[in-house]
Design an enzyme around this catalytic site. Sequence first.
Site: not given
Lengths: 389, 389
Positions: A149, A328, A361
């Site tokens: 991320s 995601d 995610h």
Amino acid sequence: MSLVAVPQSLMFPGPLALQSGHAISDYSLAYETYGELNAARDNAVLVCHALNASHHVAGVYEGQPRSEGWWDNMIGPGKPVDTRRFFVIGVNNLGSCFGSTGPMHVNPATGRMYGADFPVVTVEDWVNAQAVLLDALGIDSLAAVMGGSLGGMQALSWTLQYPERVRHAVVVASAPSLTAQNIAFNEVARRAIVTDPDFNGGHFYEHGVVPKRGLRIARMIGHITYQSDDLMNEKFGRALRDAVEGATAGSSESAADFRYSTQEVEFQIESYLRYNGDKFSEYFDANTYLLITRALDYFDPARAHGGSLKAALARARAQFLLVSFTTDWRFAPARSREIVKALLDNRRSVSYAEIDAPHGHDAFLLDDVRYMSVVRSYFERIAAEESLP
Amino acid sequence: MSLVAVPQSLMFPGPLALQSGHAISDYSLAYETYGELNAARDNAVLVCHALNASHHVAGVYEGQPRSEGWWDNMIGPGKPVDTRRFFVIGVNNLGSCFGSTGPMHVNPATGRMYGADFPVVTVEDWVNAQAVLLDALGIDSLAAVMGGSLGGMQALSWTLQYPERVRHAVVVASAPSLTAQNIAFNEVARRAIVTDPDFNGGHFYEHGVVPKRGLRIARMIGHITYQSDDLMNEKFGRALRDAVEGATAGSSESAADFRYSTQEVEFQIESYLRYNGDKFSEYFDANTYLLITRALDYFDPARAHGGSLKAALARARAQFLLVSFTTDWRFAPARSREIVKALLDNRRSVSYAEIDAPHGHDAFLLDDVRYMSVVRSYFERIAAEESLP
């Protein structure tokens, strides 16, 4: 064999020049290390963290068996990033609320807490601070830099800011920049915090209050975007609240019927969000939330190259592993593929794995056999190439 | 040829029994009609509204040229739902803040404004109230009932609650129930409103305040979920705020560089969201927002049938047109297909159009040639079947 983590900290006089034109002096960086730096000082792996994490990447603290680091499934003895072989460094970023200098610390220039006056920091600034830490630790070159991320953005930026210091970059569930929708979600969260009357313009510490309402909303929005729609349906669906009031989530039967209320909990997904929002508001700093989401918004290496990611990534010299997850929708696989394409256009060495995982995610933090084995193989390849024992 | 709309209102003594077990008495319903009811009283089309809309569906108010109804592109003389042929009725739902009895009205039982004490209303309750209005207007049977989003849920529910009174149902961009993610977004919006200190437990009117902070957040979240990621990227992308402070959105060049601020606007998407949040908080009632999002949460005709949508829809006798939009991630095409499948499993007559449109959920309100022509053809078919002139 479990790893015992020991938090450490180093003070730096600075000044560290920031992208905003400001600078920060007399700052400290909290960090942890796992494994041993070898004699050649070439087996170091730097792990960069995302929004809600810290330098406590792996292991547990002495006497606190449930204090596992946030990537403890990934990093440790015998794990995909094997600390019997690699010297792993976790570092907390400037502006955080978990140890390194941030809004809750005293500004040496004024003698008051920074609060909202903490300078705006960017991914590039964090990478520069991490480089200063590596200098202090006597590490010239990293076997790898890795992160998921926002942490993946730092790993990518390392290869552009210090191309000669990074041999491999592992960029998981990341993106070359935020989309308008990503920025929009960040902005709603920030507005919730800033317009909370307890925010007091960011100087709430002095008023003995915390903008918990805003932090709760921010976290609830976050939780929705971290998970896939499918997973939420599977975990919660339209199940009603627990039949027994105050029961631990999921531990009891769900209620049989609606109570017809706009303010009380009806559905389990509501309890889940409220619970996580409350918990977050107890420990996370509001100014840190603003700073970190802004760093996400700003990251865009292509910007200085007329929007060309290919041109931006031409500086990179590292070899890359990129990983994305099919469900995601925050940082969709297409965003990772943009990076892969730009690297290939520059004839860089890139491995790319698109993992079919249901978790959205959040998948980058979870155990997934294929994901773990991709990372394990990649680090075994690094060890083989570099003849690490 | 432009339609002049005239708002009307009817008082009903009630009591109207509600699904919650409560009842409402002495309520009024605001409505508008367009076109003329024919002698056979069989050309009526009822239009149901979604979250932020009203009985003002088509036309403009006398002397207010910019007061177009929310579906004015769809309904009017020569439009897809042609008011030279059909008698169209728009009705405002109970609990709304646009004319029908709602939280801002006085509770005859107490002499005080309802506020948070307004009874919880459901899609089924609204349909029952609409049926009472049709009784008063002397309309036994509808040529069609139609609506988009939450309005589509009402159209679907009409075919189950009053199967003998509906000949056609047009259900656009809708769903047979909310997903966990849908409920989650509603819940965040509600928490933002309820935890705004100005909410005062829903009795803010008496305090002379409005929970604008919460309403702004609710609307910002709404806007994100109404639009597709792609459209947001196309409209706003990562463009920076307007170069000239206070310029109308999009009217000037964008700024050349960041100002490095966590609280000021940096990106155009932020101005857009803030502007729309502010505007909404000026006119929308906070208690209405809670009621309407809850009605969305509760709608789930399959629930009383052990989760079987097929069993739930067995009661329907109408013919159906369903329309969905490819980029609608709030009520995705898959949700419309669930309804189509359940109807086909019951051997009902169903037309289904999945429109390839970039606008996300908002598409149901916008002009799209294929969408408009699908609805036009369907209403021409109704007119032909029923030998309307």
